[in-house]
Design a protein around this motif. Structure first.
Motif, PDB file in Angstrom:
ATOM      1  N   LEU A 257       0.992  -1.036  14.557  1.00 10.56           N
ATOM      2  CA  LEU A 257       2.279  -1.206  13.889  1.00 10.56           C
ATOM      3  C   LEU A 257       2.101  -1.378  12.389  1.00 10.56           C
ATOM      4  O   LEU A 257       2.876  -0.826  11.591  1.00 10.56           O
ATOM      5  N   ARG A 258       1.092  -2.127  11.984  1.00  8.48           N
ATOM      6  CA  ARG A 258       0.857  -2.354  10.558  1.00  8.48           C
ATOM      7  C   ARG A 258       0.481  -1.051   9.855  1.00  8.48           C
ATOM      8  O   ARG A 258       0.971  -0.755   8.762  1.00  8.48           O
ATOM      9  N   GLN A 259      -0.378  -0.263  10.517  1.00 11.45           N
ATOM     10  CA  GLN A 259      -0.822   0.984   9.895  1.00 11.45           C
ATOM     11  C   GLN A 259       0.291   2.020   9.842  1.00 11.45           C
ATOM     12  O   GLN A 259       0.448   2.732   8.853  1.00 11.45           O
ATOM     13  N   THR A 260       1.082   2.121  10.925  1.00  9.42           N
ATOM     14  CA  THR A 260       2.191   3.068  10.919  1.00  9.42           C
ATOM     15  C   THR A 260       3.255   2.638   9.920  1.00  9.42           C
ATOM     16  O   THR A 260       3.900   3.474   9.280  1.00  9.42           O
ATOM     17  N   GLY A 261       3.446   1.313   9.759  1.00  5.39           N
ATOM     18  CA  GLY A 261       4.393   0.810   8.775  1.00  5.39           C
ATOM     19  C   GLY A 261       3.953   1.151   7.370  1.00  5.39           C
ATOM     20  O   GLY A 261       4.744   1.569   6.531  1.00  5.39           O
ATOM     21  N   SER A 262       2.646   0.997   7.098  1.00  5.24           N
ATOM     22  CA  SER A 262       2.119   1.321   5.777  1.00  5.24           C
ATOM     23  C   SER A 262       2.247   2.806   5.496  1.00  5.24           C
ATOM     24  O   SER A 262       2.603   3.229   4.395  1.00  5.24           O
ATOM     25  N   THR A 263       1.992   3.626   6.534  1.00  2.27           N
ATOM     26  CA  THR A 263       2.099   5.072   6.369  1.00  2.27           C
ATOM     27  C   THR A 263       3.531   5.490   6.092  1.00  2.27           C
ATOM     28  O   THR A 263       3.815   6.338   5.259  1.00  2.27           O
ATOM     29  N   GLY A 264       4.456   4.825   6.795  1.00  2.73           N
ATOM     30  CA  GLY A 264       5.863   5.141   6.600  1.00  2.73           C
ATOM     31  C   GLY A 264       6.333   4.804   5.206  1.00  2.73           C
ATOM     32  O   GLY A 264       7.063   5.560   4.571  1.00  2.73           O
ATOM     33  N   GLN A 265       5.899   3.660   4.694  1.00  2.00           N
ATOM     34  CA  GLN A 265       6.283   3.260   3.349  1.00  2.00           C
ATOM     35  C   GLN A 265       5.721   4.217   2.309  1.00  2.00           C
ATOM     36  O   GLN A 265       6.393   4.606   1.361  1.00  2.00           O
ATOM     37  N   THR A 266       4.469   4.663   2.526  1.00  2.00           N
ATOM     38  CA  THR A 266       3.855   5.595   1.587  1.00  2.00           C
ATOM     39  C   THR A 266       4.579   6.931   1.585  1.00  2.00           C
ATOM     40  O   THR A 266       4.839   7.524   0.551  1.00  2.00           O
ATOM     41  N   SER A 267       4.925   7.431   2.787  1.00  2.00           N
ATOM     42  CA  SER A 267       5.606   8.709   2.899  1.00  2.00           C
ATOM     43  C   SER A 267       6.967   8.640   2.231  1.00  2.00           C
ATOM     44  O   SER A 267       7.408   9.574   1.568  1.00  2.00           O
ATOM     45  N   HIS A 268       7.660   7.532   2.386  1.00  2.00           N
ATOM     46  CA  HIS A 268       8.978   7.367   1.805  1.00  2.00           C
ATOM     47  C   HIS A 268       8.902   7.403   0.277  1.00  2.00           C
ATOM     48  O   HIS A 268       9.739   8.005  -0.390  1.00  2.00           O
ATOM     49  N   LYS A 269       7.882   6.755  -0.273  1.00  2.00           N
ATOM     50  CA  LYS A 269       7.721   6.747  -1.718  1.00  2.00           C
ATOM     51  C   LYS A 269       7.414   8.140  -2.252  1.00  2.00           C
ATOM     52  O   LYS A 269       7.761   8.488  -3.365  1.00  2.00           O
ATOM     53  N   ASP A 270       6.745   8.963  -1.420  1.00  2.00           N
ATOM     54  CA  ASP A 270       6.380  10.304  -1.858  1.00  2.00           C
ATOM     55  C   ASP A 270       7.519  11.305  -1.673  1.00  2.00           C
ATOM     56  O   ASP A 270       7.362  12.472  -1.997  1.00  2.00           O
ATOM     57  N   GLY A 271       8.638  10.852  -1.128  1.00  2.00           N
ATOM     58  CA  GLY A 271       9.760  11.739  -0.901  1.00  2.00           C
ATOM     59  C   GLY A 271       9.659  12.513   0.388  1.00  2.00           C
ATOM     60  O   GLY A 271      10.448  13.440   0.624  1.00  2.00           O
ATOM     61  N   SER A 272       8.660  12.208   1.222  1.00  2.00           N
ATOM     62  CA  SER A 272       8.485  12.914   2.487  1.00  2.00           C
ATOM     63  C   SER A 272       9.343  12.276   3.568  1.00  2.00           C
ATOM     64  O   SER A 272       9.820  11.162   3.433  1.00  2.00           O
ATOM     65  N   LYS A 273       9.438  13.005   4.688  1.00  2.00           N
ATOM     66  CA  LYS A 273      10.203  12.468   5.816  1.00  2.00           C
ATOM     67  C   LYS A 273       9.442  11.302   6.431  1.00  2.00           C
ATOM     68  O   LYS A 273       8.213  11.319   6.527  1.00  2.00           O
ATOM     69  N   THR A 274      10.180  10.303   6.862  1.00  2.00           N
ATOM     70  CA  THR A 274       9.558   9.142   7.503  1.00  2.00           C
ATOM     71  C   THR A 274       9.608   9.251   9.011  1.00  2.00           C
ATOM     72  O   THR A 274       9.057   8.411   9.706  1.00  2.00           O
ATOM     73  N   ASP A 275      10.295  10.239   9.533  1.00  2.00           N
ATOM     74  CA  ASP A 275      10.336  10.354  10.990  1.00  2.00           C
ATOM     75  C   ASP A 275       9.426  11.484  11.429  1.00  2.00           C
ATOM     76  O   ASP A 275       9.821  12.527  11.752  1.00  2.00           O
TER      77      ASP A 275
END
Length: 272
Positions: free
Chosen positions: A254-272
């Motif tokens: 959960l921690r790693q997927t959460g970190s990945t999601g936050q990074t993707s969001h900052k890059d303008g990529s899809k989070t889903d």
């Protein structure tokens, strides 16, 4: 007694040498790093030896109830000092880890630091003490006229998961819990622990049933009550530890997927 003397020299000596080598090689490491890695190295080497010996004993047994192997008693004598010394090594590892974190109670060794260690790791200490005071005497002195070394060999092989558990602790101590190596090792921890510490019990029942042509589901009723209770008492903490490992792996996921999601969001990529 020769094997006992070898164990008394080998395991403390290994711990002392590993500490000195790590201190001289990794000069930027603190005491916690050195003691944690040394203790985990000690556990891993003992576990590797136990796994190899257990495999030799189990595969050499034709009759699971009567066959005996000379390595069984020899390794029990050799490993007994490890069980005693590893409690001390775990205490030192915990003491220096807490001291580095600045806990006031760990400024020096005391009865309080011993008490805190016992409260922190009650199951591990109890596990070691049971092996010393129950498993060892039964194996060495209370099997008169009996074999059963196949089962003891299987218990030895349960240590196969220990090097993976130790590596995970070392990687966390070194701040590498987010590395690919830690993720791969986590999978190996779960697989090896479940296979060698949990599935090994139904496997031993199955092998017994195969030898005496007893259906698997009827095997427990052909064994004495104390045998089933002993196996249950050994299996219960393994299941408990496995559940803890699964929870820990899930939290890490959960921690790693959460970190990945936050990074993707900052890059303008899809989070889903």
């Amino acid at each position: 007694m020769y094997m006992l003397a070898c164990g008394v020299v080998f395991f403390p000596g290994l711990f002392f040498i590993s500490r000195k080598v790590l201190e001289s090689t990794f000069k930027n490491w603190n005491d916690a790093d050195v003691f944690v890695v040394s203790e985990r190295l000690l556990s891993s080497i003992h576990a590797t030896l136990a796994t190899i010996v257990g495999f030799i004993i189990a595969t050499a047994s034709n009759d699971v109830m009567s066959d005996r192997h000379r390595l069984t008693n020899e390794f029990v004598w050799f490993g007994a000092p490890y069980m005693a010394f590893d409690i001390y090594a775990m205490y030192l590892s915990n003491y220096h880890s807490q001291k580095v974190r600045g806990h006031e109670a760990y400024m020096k060794h005391s009865l309080l630091t011993i008490k805190l260690f016992l409260l922190r790791y009650p199951l591990l200490v109890f596990h070691h003490m049971v092996l010393l005071t129950v498993f060892m005497p039964i194996t060495l002195f209370l099997r008169t006229g009996l074999g059963g070394d196949f089962f003891i060999g299987c218990f030895f092989m349960a240590e196969f998961s220990t090097p993976f558990v130790s590596l995970g602790k070392v990687l966390m101590q070194l701040g590498l819990e987010d590395s690919w190596l830690h993720r791969v090792n986590g999978v190996m921890v779960l697989l090896s622990f479940f296979t060698c510490r949990i599935l090994s019990f139904p496997y031993m029942y199955w092998v017994y049933g195969q030898q005496y042509t007893i259906p698997f589901h009827k095997v427990p009723f052909h064994l004495q009550l104390h045998c089933n209770l002993a196996n249950l008492s050994l299996l219960a903490p393994q299941i408990y530890w496995f559940v803890l490992l699964c929870r820990k792996a899930y939290r890490l996921y959960l921690r790693q997927t959460g970190s990945t999601g936050q990074t993707s969001h900052k890059d303008g990529s899809k989070t889903d």
